[in-house]
Scaffold this motif. Structure first.
Motif, mmCIF file in Angstrom:
data_model
loop_
_atom_site.group_PDB
_atom_site.id
_atom_site.type_symbol
_atom_site.label_atom_id
_atom_site.label_comp_id
_atom_site.label_asym_id
_atom_site.label_seq_id
_atom_site.Cartn_x
_atom_site.Cartn_y
_atom_site.Cartn_z
ATOM 1 N N LEU A 43 -74.610 -57.616 12.623
ATOM 2 C CA LEU A 43 -74.002 -57.142 13.861
ATOM 3 C C LEU A 43 -72.714 -57.894 14.182
ATOM 4 N N PHE A 44 -72.679 -59.179 13.869
ATOM 5 C CA PHE A 44 -71.457 -59.967 14.048
ATOM 6 C C PHE A 44 -70.331 -59.378 13.202
ATOM 7 N N GLN A 45 -70.622 -59.119 11.921
ATOM 8 C CA GLN A 45 -69.611 -58.555 11.017
ATOM 9 C C GLN A 45 -69.175 -57.167 11.476
ATOM 10 N N GLU A 46 -70.116 -56.385 11.961
ATOM 11 C CA GLU A 46 -69.821 -55.038 12.457
ATOM 12 C C GLU A 46 -68.887 -55.104 13.670
ATOM 13 N N LEU A 47 -69.205 -55.984 14.610
ATOM 14 C CA LEU A 47 -68.366 -56.133 15.800
ATOM 15 C C LEU A 47 -66.990 -56.674 15.434
ATOM 16 N N LEU A 48 -66.948 -57.622 14.528
ATOM 17 C CA LEU A 48 -65.676 -58.187 14.082
ATOM 18 C C LEU A 48 -64.795 -57.104 13.467
ATOM 19 N N ALA A 49 -65.364 -56.259 12.630
ATOM 20 C CA ALA A 49 -64.614 -55.167 12.011
ATOM 21 C C ALA A 49 -64.110 -54.181 13.074
ATOM 22 N N ASP A 50 -64.961 -53.861 14.046
ATOM 23 C CA ASP A 50 -64.553 -52.966 15.136
ATOM 24 C C ASP A 50 -63.395 -53.563 15.930
ATOM 25 N N MET A 51 -63.478 -54.843 16.207
ATOM 26 C CA MET A 51 -62.424 -55.515 16.977
ATOM 27 C C MET A 51 -61.103 -55.529 16.201
ATOM 28 N N LYS A 52 -61.179 -55.745 14.899
ATOM 29 C CA LYS A 52 -59.957 -55.752 14.072
ATOM 30 C C LYS A 52 -59.342 -54.362 14.007
ATOM 31 N N ARG A 53 -60.177 -53.336 13.898
ATOM 32 C CA ARG A 53 -59.675 -51.957 13.897
ATOM 33 C C ARG A 53 -58.972 -51.640 15.212
ATOM 34 N N LEU A 54 -59.593 -52.016 16.308
ATOM 35 C CA LEU A 54 -59.013 -51.773 17.628
ATOM 36 C C LEU A 54 -57.694 -52.522 17.793
ATOM 37 N N GLU A 55 -57.634 -53.725 17.287
ATOM 38 C CA GLU A 55 -56.397 -54.508 17.360
ATOM 39 C C GLU A 55 -55.275 -53.808 16.592
ATOM 40 N N ARG A 56 -55.582 -53.282 15.406
ATOM 41 C CA ARG A 56 -54.571 -52.564 14.610
ATOM 42 C C ARG A 56 -54.093 -51.310 15.338
ATOM 43 N N VAL A 57 -55.017 -50.586 15.953
ATOM 44 C CA VAL A 57 -54.653 -49.375 16.698
ATOM 45 C C VAL A 57 -53.730 -49.736 17.856
ATOM 46 N N ARG A 58 -54.049 -50.800 18.543
ATOM 47 C CA ARG A 58 -53.213 -51.227 19.675
ATOM 48 C C ARG A 58 -51.821 -51.636 19.220
ATOM 49 N N MET A 59 -51.719 -52.168 18.020
ATOM 50 C CA MET A 59 -50.409 -52.580 17.500
ATOM 51 C C MET A 59 -49.586 -51.369 17.074
ATOM 52 N N VAL A 60 -50.224 -50.358 16.538
ATOM 53 C CA VAL A 60 -49.535 -49.186 16.000
ATOM 54 C C VAL A 60 -49.250 -48.139 17.070
ATOM 55 N N ALA A 61 -50.118 -47.996 18.040
ATOM 56 C CA ALA A 61 -50.005 -46.934 19.037
ATOM 57 C C ALA A 61 -48.653 -46.887 19.751
ATOM 58 N N PRO A 62 -48.105 -48.005 20.216
ATOM 59 C CA PRO A 62 -46.804 -47.918 20.892
ATOM 60 C C PRO A 62 -45.693 -47.403 19.969
ATOM 61 N N HIS A 63 -45.743 -47.762 18.707
ATOM 62 C CA HIS A 63 -44.751 -47.302 17.745
ATOM 63 C C HIS A 63 -44.909 -45.825 17.466
ATOM 64 N N TYR A 64 -46.148 -45.370 17.406
ATOM 65 C CA TYR A 64 -46.408 -43.963 17.159
ATOM 66 C C TYR A 64 -45.893 -43.110 18.318
ATOM 67 N N ALA A 65 -46.092 -43.589 19.527
ATOM 68 C CA ALA A 65 -45.638 -42.841 20.705
ATOM 69 C C ALA A 65 -44.129 -42.667 20.690
ATOM 70 N N THR A 66 -43.389 -43.672 20.288
ATOM 71 C CA THR A 66 -41.934 -43.543 20.245
ATOM 72 C C THR A 66 -41.484 -42.642 19.106
ATOM 73 N N MET A 67 -42.250 -42.596 18.029
ATOM 74 C CA MET A 67 -41.913 -41.726 16.905
ATOM 75 C C MET A 67 -42.078 -40.264 17.283
ATOM 76 N N THR A 68 -43.051 -39.958 18.115
ATOM 77 C CA THR A 68 -43.296 -38.567 18.490
ATOM 78 C C THR A 68 -42.251 -38.076 19.507
ATOM 79 N N ASP A 69 -41.545 -39.006 20.125
ATOM 80 C CA ASP A 69 -40.495 -38.621 21.073
ATOM 81 C C ASP A 69 -39.224 -38.165 20.372
ATOM 82 N N LEU A 70 -39.126 -38.385 19.088
ATOM 83 C CA LEU A 70 -37.897 -38.015 18.360
ATOM 84 C C LEU A 70 -37.739 -36.535 18.204
#
Length: 70
Positions: A43-70
């Motif tokens: 469960l620790f490994q599962e939560l850690l993986a989920d947290m890392k995925r969420l962190e990556r999404v949070r890093m990419v999401a702002p960039h994706y939003a600006t790309m769709t505005d083009l």
């Protein structure tokens, strides 16, 4: 299982935590004692993986939003 993950979050778990940190921070909590070590590690490994995925999404999401505005 949800209670165990909540325990780790309640203790302030971050993506940088190790299993040893989790053990040290949470071992005195009743929720820690409810599962076998193998289940806790899984469960620790599962939560850690989920947290890392969420962190990556949070890093990419702002960039994706600006790309769709083009």
């Amino acid at each position: 299982k949800i209670a165990f993950k909540q325990l780790l979050l309640d203790k302030g778990m971050t993506v940088n935590w190790t299993w040893d940190q989790a053990t040290s921070e949470a071992k005195d909590d009743e929720r820690w004692k409810a599962l076998k070590t193998s289940e806790k590690k899984h469960l620790f490994q599962e939560l850690l993986a989920d947290m890392k995925r969420l962190e990556r999404v949070r890093m990419v999401a702002p960039h994706y939003a600006t790309m769709t505005d083009l």
